[in-house]
Write a protein that holds these residues in place. Structure first.
Motif, PDB file in Angstrom:
ATOM      1  N   GLY A 109      33.585  30.885  52.655  1.00  0.00           N
ATOM      2  CA  GLY A 109      34.356  29.903  51.894  1.00  0.00           C
ATOM      3  C   GLY A 109      35.087  30.541  50.728  1.00  0.00           C
ATOM      4  N   MET A 110      34.413  31.478  50.035  1.00  0.00           N
ATOM      5  CA  MET A 110      35.035  32.163  48.916  1.00  0.00           C
ATOM      6  C   MET A 110      36.205  33.022  49.383  1.00  0.00           C
ATOM      7  SD  MET A 110      33.449  35.060  46.382  1.00  0.00           S
ATOM      8  CE  MET A 110      33.565  36.269  47.700  1.00  0.00           C
ATOM      9  N   ILE A 111      36.029  33.719  50.505  1.00  0.00           N
ATOM     10  CA  ILE A 111      37.109  34.543  51.040  1.00  0.00           C
ATOM     11  C   ILE A 111      38.304  33.668  51.394  1.00  0.00           C
ATOM     12  CG2 ILE A 111      37.805  36.043  52.948  1.00  0.00           C
ATOM     13  CD1 ILE A 111      34.930  37.066  53.043  1.00  0.00           C
ATOM     14  N   GLY A 112      38.030  32.519  51.998  1.00  0.00           N
ATOM     15  CA  GLY A 112      39.106  31.595  52.347  1.00  0.00           C
ATOM     16  C   GLY A 112      39.870  31.127  51.120  1.00  0.00           C
ATOM     17  N   LYS A 113      39.145  30.772  50.061  1.00  0.00           N
ATOM     18  CA  LYS A 113      39.799  30.327  48.825  1.00  0.00           C
ATOM     19  C   LYS A 113      40.597  31.465  48.184  1.00  0.00           C
ATOM     20  CE  LYS A 113      36.335  26.788  47.764  1.00  0.00           C
ATOM     21  NZ  LYS A 113      35.218  26.385  46.872  1.00  0.00           N
ATOM     22  N   LEU A 114      40.041  32.675  48.255  1.00  0.00           N
ATOM     23  CA  LEU A 114      40.730  33.829  47.693  1.00  0.00           C
ATOM     24  C   LEU A 114      42.044  34.085  48.422  1.00  0.00           C
ATOM     25  CD1 LEU A 114      40.788  36.352  45.870  1.00  0.00           C
ATOM     26  CD2 LEU A 114      39.461  37.543  47.617  1.00  0.00           C
ATOM     27  N   LEU A 115      41.991  34.065  49.755  1.00  0.00           N
ATOM     28  CA  LEU A 115      43.205  34.291  50.538  1.00  0.00           C
ATOM     29  C   LEU A 115      44.232  33.187  50.287  1.00  0.00           C
ATOM     30  CD1 LEU A 115      41.675  35.485  53.928  1.00  0.00           C
ATOM     31  CD2 LEU A 115      42.735  36.876  52.152  1.00  0.00           C
ATOM     32  N   GLU A 116      43.763  31.960  50.161  1.00  0.00           N
ATOM     33  CA  GLU A 116      44.668  30.847  49.874  1.00  0.00           C
ATOM     34  C   GLU A 116      45.345  31.031  48.524  1.00  0.00           C
ATOM     35  OE1 GLU A 116      44.414  25.987  49.183  1.00  0.00           O
ATOM     36  OE2 GLU A 116      42.732  27.058  50.074  1.00  0.00           O
ATOM     37  N   ALA A 117      44.581  31.560  47.551  1.00  0.00           N
ATOM     38  CA  ALA A 117      45.123  31.751  46.209  1.00  0.00           C
ATOM     39  C   ALA A 117      46.174  32.854  46.163  1.00  0.00           C
ATOM     40  CB  ALA A 117      43.989  32.063  45.232  1.00  0.00           C
ATOM     41  N   VAL A 118      45.966  33.924  46.947  1.00  0.00           N
ATOM     42  CA  VAL A 118      46.883  35.067  46.877  1.00  0.00           C
ATOM     43  C   VAL A 118      48.042  34.956  47.857  1.00  0.00           C
ATOM     44  CG1 VAL A 118      45.016  36.588  46.110  1.00  0.00           C
ATOM     45  CG2 VAL A 118      45.622  36.511  48.531  1.00  0.00           C
ATOM     46  N   GLU A 119      48.004  33.967  48.743  1.00  0.00           N
ATOM     47  CA  GLU A 119      49.039  33.886  49.777  1.00  0.00           C
ATOM     48  C   GLU A 119      50.456  33.815  49.206  1.00  0.00           C
ATOM     49  OE1 GLU A 119      50.251  30.613  53.001  1.00  0.00           O
ATOM     50  OE2 GLU A 119      48.388  31.648  53.507  1.00  0.00           O
ATOM     51  N   PRO A 120      50.738  32.977  48.183  1.00  0.00           N
ATOM     52  CA  PRO A 120      52.109  32.946  47.644  1.00  0.00           C
ATOM     53  C   PRO A 120      52.569  34.304  47.120  1.00  0.00           C
ATOM     54  CG  PRO A 120      50.885  31.025  46.911  1.00  0.00           C
ATOM     55  CD  PRO A 120      49.886  31.942  47.554  1.00  0.00           C
ATOM     56  N   ALA A 121      51.666  35.012  46.427  1.00  0.00           N
ATOM     57  CA  ALA A 121      52.020  36.327  45.904  1.00  0.00           C
ATOM     58  C   ALA A 121      52.243  37.312  47.044  1.00  0.00           C
ATOM     59  CB  ALA A 121      50.922  36.837  44.963  1.00  0.00           C
ATOM     60  N   TYR A 122      51.439  37.203  48.091  1.00  0.00           N
ATOM     61  CA  TYR A 122      51.589  38.075  49.258  1.00  0.00           C
ATOM     62  C   TYR A 122      52.950  37.842  49.907  1.00  0.00           C
ATOM     63  CZ  TYR A 122      49.990  40.709  53.368  1.00  0.00           C
ATOM     64  OH  TYR A 122      49.839  41.639  54.359  1.00  0.00           O
ATOM     65  N   ARG A 123      53.330  36.565  50.019  1.00  0.00           N
ATOM     66  CA  ARG A 123      54.616  36.223  50.636  1.00  0.00           C
ATOM     67  C   ARG A 123      55.768  36.747  49.774  1.00  0.00           C
ATOM     68  NH1 ARG A 123      53.773  31.279  50.685  1.00  0.00           N
ATOM     69  NH2 ARG A 123      52.633  31.215  52.650  1.00  0.00           N
ATOM     70  N   GLU A 124      55.617  36.653  48.467  1.00  0.00           N
ATOM     71  CA  GLU A 124      56.647  37.174  47.568  1.00  0.00           C
ATOM     72  C   GLU A 124      56.751  38.686  47.690  1.00  0.00           C
ATOM     73  OE1 GLU A 124      57.582  37.473  42.748  1.00  0.00           O
ATOM     74  OE2 GLU A 124      56.057  36.087  43.494  1.00  0.00           O
ATOM     75  N   GLY A 125      55.600  39.360  47.770  1.00  0.00           N
ATOM     76  CA  GLY A 125      55.616  40.809  47.937  1.00  0.00           C
ATOM     77  C   GLY A 125      56.259  41.216  49.251  1.00  0.00           C
ATOM     78  N   MET A 126      56.018  40.422  50.301  1.00  0.00           N
ATOM     79  CA  MET A 126      56.644  40.704  51.586  1.00  0.00           C
ATOM     80  C   MET A 126      58.157  40.594  51.469  1.00  0.00           C
ATOM     81  SD  MET A 126      56.214  38.712  55.245  1.00  0.00           S
ATOM     82  CE  MET A 126      54.485  39.113  55.402  1.00  0.00           C
ATOM     83  N   ALA A 127      58.628  39.571  50.774  1.00  0.00           N
ATOM     84  CA  ALA A 127      60.077  39.392  50.605  1.00  0.00           C
ATOM     85  C   ALA A 127      60.678  40.590  49.881  1.00  0.00           C
ATOM     86  CB  ALA A 127      60.358  38.105  49.832  1.00  0.00           C
TER      87      ALA A 127
END
Length: 205
Positions: A109-127
């Motif tokens: 559950g913690m890993i899921g919340k962590l990934l959810e939290a960083v997803e926008p930043a990950y998408r921005e880094g991909m861009a």
């Protein structure tokens, strides 16, 4: 502080003005390649089952926990049958399996919340990364392809495929490869010490 090390290890150069101008197109590409909830999908399909398997492996042999509790060496417990080891563990720690199951749910559950939290930043880094690897013409061509049903599916699946068990399972091949490389690495390290020696310790000063 620990995670800030990644920013130091992977220091990104500022985007050039030309690359900055490509960010709107790159952001559109990144949003197609990694739509919202992509990490959640990866979590459900691969990461969660993987963590469940790992926690199950920990639970699978009662002798491991029994050795920790009793102080008896795990080698000395090998003579116990599975049933006898489980019976002994049930006396010492009857909630072991239930506790580990709940711990596993907390961890995943913690890993899921962590990934959810960083997803926008990950998408921005991909861009930002895409602006360094594609020209404007290439981006527009790819976006036109992504606008088709097949292109859209390819874009979204291209991110998820890296978490597919078929791909992640290939990591098993690293074991034999490492075994083959260790002797070579050992020889090279020995040659370095032969050529340069080892440093002196304090008693030699």
């Amino acid at each position: 502080e620990a995670f800030s090390l990644f920013g130091t290890l992977f220091k990104a150069e500022p985007l050039t003005p030309e690359q900055e101008a490509l960010l709107p197109l790159a952001t559109q590409m990144a949003g197609t390649i990694m739509p919202e909830g992509s990490f959640g999908t990866a979590m459900r399909e691969t990461i969660d089952p993987m963590m469940t398997m790992i926690m199950g492996t920990i639970d699978s042999d009662p002798r491991v926990r029994l050795a920790e509790i009793s102080g008896v060496g795990s080698g000395d417990l090998e003579g116990l049958s599975d049933d006898a080891a489980q019976e002994a563990l049930d006396i010492f720690d009857p909630q072991f399996a239930a506790r580990n199951e709940r711990i596993g749910k907390v961890v995943t559950g913690m890993i899921g919340k962590l990934l959810e939290a960083v997803e926008p930043a990950y998408r921005e880094g991909m861009a930002r990364a895409l602006t360094r690897r594609f020209t404007e013409a290439e981006m527009r061509e790819l976006l036109a392809f992504f606008a088709t049903p097949t292109g859209g599916k390819f874009a979204a699946q291209s991110f998820l495929v890296q978490y597919d068990p078929q791909l992640m399972g290939v990591m098993e091949a690293m074991g034999p490869a490492v075994v083959k490389l260790i002797p070579e690495m050992t020889e090279e390290l020995a040659a370095i010490e032969t050529d340069l020696g080892s440093g002196r310790d304090f008693t030699e000063l």
